[in-house]
Write a protein that holds these residues in place. Structure first.
Motif, PDB file in Angstrom:
ATOM      1  N   LEU A   1     -32.503  34.358  37.973  1.00 38.73           N
ATOM      2  CA  LEU A   1     -33.348  35.739  38.119  1.00 38.73           C
ATOM      3  C   LEU A   1     -33.577  35.844  36.653  1.00 38.73           C
ATOM      4  CD1 LEU A   1     -31.102  37.801  40.362  1.00 38.73           C
ATOM      5  CD2 LEU A   1     -33.257  36.711  40.705  1.00 38.73           C
TER       6      LEU A   1
ATOM      7  N   ALA B   1     -37.776  35.390  41.520  1.00 36.65           N
ATOM      8  CA  ALA B   1     -37.995  36.255  39.969  1.00 36.65           C
ATOM      9  C   ALA B   1     -39.343  35.870  39.675  1.00 36.65           C
ATOM     10  CB  ALA B   1     -36.973  36.079  39.267  1.00 36.65           C
TER      11      ALA B   1
ATOM     12  N   VAL C   1     -33.647  43.137  36.373  1.00 39.97           N
ATOM     13  CA  VAL C   1     -33.187  42.123  37.478  1.00 39.97           C
ATOM     14  C   VAL C   1     -32.568  42.948  38.630  1.00 39.97           C
ATOM     15  CG1 VAL C   1     -31.418  40.545  38.082  1.00 39.97           C
ATOM     16  CG2 VAL C   1     -33.170  39.909  36.002  1.00 39.97           C
TER      17      VAL C   1
ATOM     18  N   VAL D   1     -35.931  42.864  40.697  1.00 38.53           N
ATOM     19  CA  VAL D   1     -35.801  41.443  41.154  1.00 38.53           C
ATOM     20  C   VAL D   1     -34.811  41.174  42.262  1.00 38.53           C
ATOM     21  CG1 VAL D   1     -35.675  39.151  40.426  1.00 38.53           C
ATOM     22  CG2 VAL D   1     -36.751  40.782  39.017  1.00 38.53           C
TER      23      VAL D   1
END
Length: 293
Positions: free
Chosen positions: A115, A178, A201, A205
């Motif tokens: 990620l 990502a 993240v 994501v």
């Protein structure tokens, strides 16, 4: 109400509606739902075996060796008079736990880095991607056998080694998710506001990658069950007198002509476990594909 609250409220409602839609779509797949029910029943039986009043899986009774199914031994006994049902449930618990270990190691090593690299990119992404590609070239069972040769016959280090080889797949899946949204406007806005990478993240994501990661987890879990059975079949996993589905197959192989059920029973459990996990993974993949469409 602030502008941020206004933007978050519709997003929260959309996320909730998406979850409900996913559950409904999954519920329409009856085969997958049946697989979930069967898998849950097997897990509960394995976990609750000590309180179900079954025989001790390691207790030997040579006078009862190779008995057929009866009320006292529902699946009969093995070559040492041990209750076959109790040993299968104990072996199933070990197999599930070993597969969990390998899957968790793969997720922990692959997902966070994937990620982060999908967002950051650049030279660091290139170097780490090549490192994971090199790691994936190692056959999982070969690495597990090498680890066992170094640390001794212990299932946990072997499954950790297998999990390490699983991590590149999780890395690629999470990195792809990502990198797909790395250039989106809301990601750039978050960066311009000074939000750190790990917060981006977690907030943006991870949710986009969750569907693909869930499918990958189910696939990896199924392979972990097979890997544990293979290691134990080779005598490199769980050691006697503890029960393992693979070691039970090894012991029963010498009695295939006289007592074929000793081979069939653990073999069927392996097939059912892998089939249930695979069916659930296929259904999740189809549901995810429907959402993308």
């Amino acid at each position: 109400m602030t502008l941020q609250e206004i933007s978050i409220a519709p997003a929260a409602g959309l996320s909730e509606a998406r979850r409900v839609g996913t559950l409904h779509a999954f519920g329409r797949r009856r085969l997958a739902v049946a697989a979930v029910v069967v898998f849950v029943l097997i897990v509960l039986a394995a976990l609750l075996a000590p309180v179900l009043g079954l025989h001790n899986p390691n207790t030997q009774a040579l006078t009862d060796r190779l008995r057929g199914p009866s009320w006292n031994h529902l699946l009969g006994t093995d070559e040492l008079g041990r209750d076959q049902l109790a040993r299968i449930l104990a072996a199933t618990k070990i197999s599930l736990w070993a597969s969990c270990q390998a899957t968790v190691v793969g997720v922990v090593l692959g997902v966070p880095i994937g990620l982060a690299m999908g967002l950051v990119g650049g030279r660091a992404d290139s170097v780490i991607s090549r490192a994971f590609d090199s790691l994936q070239s190692i056959p999982p069972l070969i690495l597990a056998i090498a680890i066992v040769a170094i640390v001794g016959r212990n299932l946990t280090p072997a499954m950790i080694a297998i999990g390490i080889v699983f991590s590149p797949t999780f890395y690629r899946v999470s990195r792809a998710a990502a990198s797909t949204i790395a250039g989106e406007t809301y990601i750039e806005a978050s960066r311009s506001m000074g939000q750190r990478t790990y917060k981006i993240v977690l907030a943006h994501v991870l949710g986009n990658a969750s569907s693909a990661l869930i499918v990958q987890v189910s696939t990896t879990f199924a392979f972990g069950i097979l890997a544990e059975a293979a290691l134990s079949y080779l005598g490199l996993g769980v050691q006697p007198p503890s029960a393992s589905l693979g070691s039970m197959l090894t012991s029963a192989a010498n009695l295939l002509n006289s007592s074929p059920q000793l081979t069939v029973e653990p073999g069927v459990v392996i097939i059912v476990l892998v089939l249930c996990v695979s069916l659930v993974g296929d259904a999740l993949r189809d549901v995810s594909a429907g959402e993308l469409r």
